[in-house]
Design an enzyme around this catalytic site. Structure first.
Site, short mmCIF file in Angstrom:
data_model
loop_
_atom_site.label_atom_id
_atom_site.label_comp_id
_atom_site.label_asym_id
_atom_site.label_seq_id
_atom_site.Cartn_x
_atom_site.Cartn_y
_atom_site.Cartn_z
N HIS A 88 34.70 37.69 34.55
CA HIS A 88 33.36 37.26 34.14
C HIS A 88 32.48 37.20 35.38
O HIS A 88 32.96 37.34 36.50
CB HIS A 88 33.39 35.94 33.37
CG HIS A 88 33.76 34.74 34.17
ND1 HIS A 88 35.08 34.39 34.41
CD2 HIS A 88 33.00 33.81 34.80
CE1 HIS A 88 35.10 33.29 35.15
NE2 HIS A 88 33.85 32.91 35.41
N ASP A 106 36.57 27.09 34.57
CA ASP A 106 37.17 28.44 34.69
C ASP A 106 38.68 28.31 34.83
O ASP A 106 39.45 29.00 34.16
CB ASP A 106 36.63 29.17 35.92
CG ASP A 106 35.20 29.66 35.75
OD1 ASP A 106 34.79 29.84 34.59
OD2 ASP A 106 34.51 29.84 36.77
N HIS A 109 29.34 35.43 37.87
CA HIS A 109 28.75 34.16 38.32
C HIS A 109 27.45 34.47 39.04
O HIS A 109 27.39 35.42 39.83
CB HIS A 109 29.68 33.45 39.31
CG HIS A 109 30.64 32.52 38.68
ND1 HIS A 109 31.41 31.64 39.42
CD2 HIS A 109 30.98 32.31 37.38
CE1 HIS A 109 32.19 30.94 38.60
NE2 HIS A 109 31.95 31.34 37.36
N GLU A 133 25.39 35.48 32.00
CA GLU A 133 26.81 35.72 32.33
C GLU A 133 27.41 36.76 31.39
O GLU A 133 27.01 36.88 30.24
CB GLU A 133 27.62 34.41 32.22
CG GLU A 133 27.73 33.69 33.54
CD GLU A 133 28.86 32.67 33.57
OE1 GLU A 133 28.65 31.63 34.20
OE2 GLU A 133 29.96 32.90 33.01
#
Lengths: 349, 167
Positions: free
Chosen positions: B100, B113, B102, B36
């Site tokens: 970010h 999140d 996934h 990630e």
């Protein structure tokens, strides 16, 4: 949609030529030619008195639609109205020769051209400006006739053509009553004229002529503004929307025409005064096709620019169409000033 | 190439610029060994409008911890990037939110999140009352808007990557 009215107006400031009477340099050049003409005519007629005449400004400076030329070859349009009758002077080239002979040797190059006599000025071999003198005489009942043809023209092209230069200037100048509305009208004409200078070769009849664009706007331009403050009825103008609508209006007025089995789309723009001729008639069929294609590309670029959120991106698209005088704002001039942020650490999954 | 444009809840628009978008897409977790990644969103509130443009993003830096299924972003280095951008832009480039990745096709924010986003809305000091949150999936990107006074984040845009290659 990005609001780029500021950049549109900056572009306009960069390209516009002031009206003739506000432009000292060009006015002085015109006056030098007129002085020279006066003494030249006196000399030419010797002991006789030359016919009297009045001069007047015509063309884009007079209408407030002039733009700075890309090659710095400024043109000055002057009408010379001789107080004589076309019945007494059936040969228009004779009158043009008076003017030519009076001005010959004034500069390196003076030329009788079909619609006018042109005096060219050069500096270090480069043209810096030229003065077009259009010659008119009287017809019956207050009508004016323009001297057309040059010395080598066939007789049928040496003609007196009815004209109404004052009527044309008045129509353009009085198209909109409100002075702010009239400014958007003139800005739109100037934008498109600069686009034309950027996108077309200046050779022959490849480019649509400026007066054709001006008259097209006279016919089809629609104001685009919104009232932002109903109390003061203050208007906010949207030049990009006005330009986009005008370009689309021109595109949809092209009409198909068949020439030897091939279909071409042509745009006709009729002069709103005598002789009511089509201002684009000299453009060839292929030149017309290229004109339409370029208008379509411009229309797409305008629509794409309108969809952009970032004014910088919108202006980049427009600069491709209008050249380097179209400004691209700096990032910091497009963003709001706010205080700095303080962040915390972050954990995501 | 089309840039993603979303309609915000206040009627203005949010655009992700090409440089910001391509920077994020480099970290797509489309291979099983990719961990990630994330960073902060920076950009402009466009004058005379309600529009916002994301011009730039930060990418994982030293001090961040990257795993296949989670990402921890350290505060200091990203804060320094925000300060620098703000100074160099004469106070016009701002912190706008975070992003970010996934390892799923169509990204869905996990409960952690959402909790993290709410923490940012409550704890970060920023101008305005909204932040934007982006999750980069393997086949599409999702954009959420978070409001200071509303714990529910609204999905304002979802774009399949094929959308960007149409032109």
């Amino acid at each position: 949609m990005a609001n780029i009215q500021t950049q549109m107006q900056q572009f306009h400031e960069a390209i516009k030529l002031k009206r003739f009477e506000e432009n000292k340099t060009l006015r002085e050049k015109r006056d030098i030619v007129l002085e020279r003409l006066k003494s030249g005519l006196n000399k030419l007629f010797g002991s006789e008195t030359p016919p009297s005449y009045e001069y007047f400004n015509q063309g884009s400076y007079e209408m407030g639609t002039g733009i700075k030329p890309l090659d710095s070859d400024y043109d000055i349009d002057v009408g010379l109205h001789f107080n004589i009758s076309k019945e007494d002077y059936p040969d228009p080239v004779e009158i043009k020769k008076w003017v030519y002979d009076s001005l010959e040797n004034h500069t390196k190059k003076v030329e009788i051209r079909r619609p006018c006599v042109t005096v060219f000025y050069q500096k270090e071999g480069e043209p810096i400006y030229h003065v077009d003198l259009a010659i008119y005489v009287n017809g019956n009942n207050d009508t004016m006739y323009l001297a057309k043809g040059h010395r080598e023209s066939a007789k049928e092209h040496q003609i007196w053509e009815e004209a109404d230069p004052h009527g044309l200037s008045d129509l353009i100048k009085n198209r909109f009553e409100d002075s702010e509305d009239a400014k958007q009208f003139r800005r739109t004409i100037r934008y498109l004229k600069r686009w034309k200078d950027i996108k077309f070769s200046s050779d022959g009849h490849a480019a649509p002529i400026g007066i054709g664009i001006t008259v097209a706007a006279y016919e089809w331009f629609i104001l685009k503004s919104s009232i932002t403050d109903s109390f003061s009825s203050k208007k906010e103008y949207d030049d990009l929307e006005a330009l986009g609508c005008f370009v689309r209006a021109m595109i949809c007025r092209f009409q198909p025409k068949c020439v030897e089995g091939t279909w071409y789309d042509r745009l006709a723009v009729q002069l709103p005064v005598v002789p009511h001729s089509d201002l684009f008639e000299k453009m060839g069929d292929c030149q017309m096709t290229s004109f339409k294609e370029k208008l379509e590309k411009l229309s797409e670029a305008i629509q794409e620019a309108q969809e952009k959120v970032d004014p910088i991106e919108a202006c980049k698209l427009l600069q491709e169409q209008f050249g380097d005088d179209f400004p691209i704002p700096s990032p910091s001039s497009t963003g709001k000033k706010r205080s700095p942020a303080i962040i915390s650490s972050s954990s995501s999954a | 190439m089309n840039t993603p444009i979303c309609l915000k809840s206040d009627g203005g628009k949010l655009e992700i610029s090409l440089p910001a978008l391509s920077q994020m897409l480099k970290f797509r977790q489309n291979r099983c060994w990719k961990s990630e990644a994330g960073g902060v969103l920076m950009g402009r509130y466009i004058r005379e409008s309600l529009d916002v443009v994301i011009d730039d993003v930060t990418i994982p830096m030293r001090g961040d911890r990257r795993k296949r299924f989670n990402f921890f972003r350290d505060r200091d280095r990203h804060q320094r990037a925000i300060n620098q951008a703000w100074q160099e832009s004469d106070g016009t480039t701002h912190y706008l939110g975070e992003w970010h990745t996934h390892p799923e096709k169509v990204p869905i924010p996990s409960p952690s999140d959402r909790a993290n986003w709410n923490r940012h809305l409550q704890q970060d000091i920023f101008s305005g009352d909204t932040l934007f949150f982006i999750i980069v999936g393997t086949e599409s990107i999702g954009i959420w808007e978070g409001h200071l006074k509303n714990p529910i984040h609204i999905l304002i845009g979802e774009f399949n990557y094929s959308h960007f290659n149409t032109r």
